[in-house]
Design an enzyme around this catalytic site. Structure first.
Site, PDB file in Angstrom:
ATOM      1  N   ILE A 217       3.446  -2.394  -1.033  1.00 43.37           N
ATOM      2  CA  ILE A 217       4.834  -2.554  -1.475  1.00 43.37           C
ATOM      3  C   ILE A 217       5.770  -1.764  -0.560  1.00 43.37           C
ATOM      4  O   ILE A 217       6.974  -1.929  -0.603  1.00 43.37           O
ATOM      5  CB  ILE A 217       5.034  -2.106  -2.940  1.00 43.37           C
ATOM      6  CG1 ILE A 217       4.738  -0.604  -3.100  1.00 43.37           C
ATOM      7  CG2 ILE A 217       4.195  -2.924  -3.895  1.00 43.37           C
ATOM      8  CD1 ILE A 217       5.312  -0.012  -4.372  1.00 43.37           C
ATOM      9  N   ASP A 218       5.203  -0.879   0.265  1.00 47.54           N
ATOM     10  CA  ASP A 218       6.037  -0.014   1.110  1.00 47.54           C
ATOM     11  C   ASP A 218       6.547  -0.696   2.378  1.00 47.54           C
ATOM     12  O   ASP A 218       7.462  -0.187   3.027  1.00 47.54           O
ATOM     13  CB  ASP A 218       5.249   1.239   1.515  1.00 47.54           C
ATOM     14  CG  ASP A 218       4.868   2.097   0.325  1.00 47.54           C
ATOM     15  OD1 ASP A 218       5.599   2.050  -0.685  1.00 47.54           O
ATOM     16  OD2 ASP A 218       3.845   2.797   0.396  1.00 47.54           O
ATOM     17  N   HIS A 262       6.759   7.400  -0.261  1.00 41.63           N
ATOM     18  CA  HIS A 262       6.737   8.814   0.091  1.00 41.63           C
ATOM     19  C   HIS A 262       7.127   9.070   1.535  1.00 41.63           C
ATOM     20  O   HIS A 262       7.778  10.053   1.838  1.00 41.63           O
ATOM     21  CB  HIS A 262       5.338   9.399  -0.160  1.00 41.63           C
ATOM     22  CG  HIS A 262       5.142   9.816  -1.575  1.00 41.63           C
ATOM     23  ND1 HIS A 262       5.858  10.831  -2.147  1.00 41.63           N
ATOM     24  CD2 HIS A 262       4.337   9.334  -2.542  1.00 41.63           C
ATOM     25  CE1 HIS A 262       5.502  10.971  -3.411  1.00 41.63           C
ATOM     26  NE2 HIS A 262       4.575  10.069  -3.681  1.00 41.63           N
TER      27      HIS A 262
END
Ligand code: F6P
Length: 440
Positions: A217-218, A262
């Site tokens: 999904i990043d 992140h």
């Protein structure tokens, strides 16, 4: 008809093995013209050396003459070529479009070959290590285009621990190789993100045939314009911001929506723009809290009753970005805040006196069904993976570039992240419409 005459007739008529198999009983059968050079037993293509081909087949081809290799039908029946076996696993954090991608691979393989069997490993590399697998049937891939999650299960097996033995002293890499060889896999299809691609590359270096697919999904895998799962997550995160919009407007508060990511901010950037966020904070653009507060005050002064911040999990202040890795780790360990959004929220409230609320959609962003864009992308990537298997083009990750599905060597892409470039046009355009990134 004598044997010699039958043979002469056969060699004159026959064009392929399949042709002979269906028509002849008990006669000699052509396996391969010397020029074709492919062994019936293991289907390996060989060089032009007939002697090698004969030795290679170890007795299956027991004679040759006139440049034609042959055996008899009965022998051939006993020695049917073995099933083409393809392994498959899903690794790392899940996403909405894993099943759709596996379906794309499987359906294409089933359509390409009559003799293909797919072995699904459970919970990612763990299944490969401990030989936890299931033989999948075509029906297992039916009806899963729209189903989120993964029918195989997944787990995180950190790349940095791959060379370390497990709690029982098992050599993980050797164990994976052993399972692969024991099951006589022709290839292993790996669906994974950054860490999983590194392990895929390691297995390639260890001699396994690998085809990998870019999941996350990043959207942070280098070498592909898009990863599958990203657009579905953008939809969920945008929807979260949309929902916040109405309540923020009613109460006149500052709302912070913390979005996954992140190390990279693609998801926050896209959802932030799509959801109309006023401030977007990304890991790639360290923020200055004073700039953030000034932007909020400016909005209040302009009569705006509420503000929305889209903040990536990995958003970082300018001061923290200046710390060493060790210092930052220590600071985070001692932080009183559950996550960065709460820290920013508390500081904004303190500095501006405004009422702040934090929303963390969290794993909802990886849940639910894949959006239509991902369904199409996954189907295309999956079909291309099957093509690579058919053509023996191993050691590649299937990617999308400029709208075309293509491939990139794992050796080139594994371990590289694709970051948001603070100087890219999308950031410039977002700034032009008034979005603050807290940097200037
Ligand atoms: O890598 C995908 C991702 O969803 C990240 O965006 C997020 O930071 C992380 O995984 C969460 O990991 P986990 O599911 O292990 O908590």
């Amino acid at each position: 008809m004598c044997r010699k005459a039958a043979w002469a007739e056969l060699t004159a008529r026959v064009t392929s093995v399949v042709d002979v198999q269906s028509k002849m009983r008990g006669f000699y059968i052509i396996i391969s013209y010397v020029q074709k050079q492919s062994c019936i037993r293991c289907r390996k293509r060989t060089g032009a050396d007939t002697a090698f081909l004969l030795a290679h087949s170890r007795g299956l081809l027991y004679n040759y003459k006139m440049g034609i290799l042959y055996t008899d039908v009965n022998h051939l029946r006993k020695e049917r070529p073995r099933m083409r076996r393809i392994g498959m696993l899903t690794s790392g954090g899940d996403c909405q479009s894993l099943n759709a991608t596996m379906r794309g691979v499987a359906k294409s393989l089933y359509n390409m070959f009559d003799d293909v069997e797919i072995v699904g490993f459970e919970e990612g590399y763990k299944g490969l290590m401990y030989a936890d697998y299931q033989i999948l049937k075509p029906s297992d891939f039916s009806g899963i285009l729209t189903r989120g999650g993964t029918i195989l299960g997944t787990s995180r097996q950190p790349f940095k621990l791959m060379r370390e033995p497990d709690e029982n002293g098992l050599d993980k890499v050797e164990a994976m190789k052993h399972t692969y060889r024991k099951l006589r896999l022709e290839c292993l299809v790996i669906l994974g993100g950054n860490g999983s691609q590194k392990t895929a590359n390691l297995l390639r270096e260890e001699g396994l045939n690998i085809v990998s697919l870019p999941k996350t999904i990043d959207n942070d895998l280098w070498g592909t314009d898009m990863t599958f799962g990203f657009e579905s997550a953008v939809n969920v995160a945008t929807n979260a911001i949309d929902c916040i919009h109405t309540t923020a407007a009613s109460h006149g508060r500052v709302f912070i929506v913390e979005i996954m990511g992140h190390k990279v901010g693609w998801l926050t950037l896209h959802a932030g723009i799509a959801g109309g966020a006023d401030i977007i904070l990304l890991p790639e653009i360290p923020y200055d809290l004073n700039v953030v507060c000034d932007a909020l005050k400016k909005r209040s002064a302009a009569g705006k009753k509420f503000s929305i911040l889209a903040v990536a999990e990995g958003a970082i202040s300018k001061e923290d970005a200046a710390l060493s890795k060790k210092e930052l780790k220590e600071k985070k360990k001692n932080s009183i805040y559950p996550s960065i959004a709460y820290e920013i929220g508390a500081k904004i409230s303190e500095k501006t006196g405004q009422e702040v609320r934090v929303t963390v959609p969290g794993h909802m962003q990886r849940g639910g069904e894949p959006c239509p864009y991902d369904r199409v992308l996954s189907t295309r990537l999956g079909a291309e993976a099957a093509k690579l298997i058919r053509d023996g083009e191993y050691g590649n990750m299937v990617v999308v570039r400029d709208g075309e599905i293509t491939k990139i060597p794992l050796s080139e892409t594994a371990g590289k992240l694709k970051y948001v470039d603070p100087k890219s046009s999308i950031i410039e355009e977002a700034k032009l419409v008034g979005i603050s990134f807290g940097d200037e």
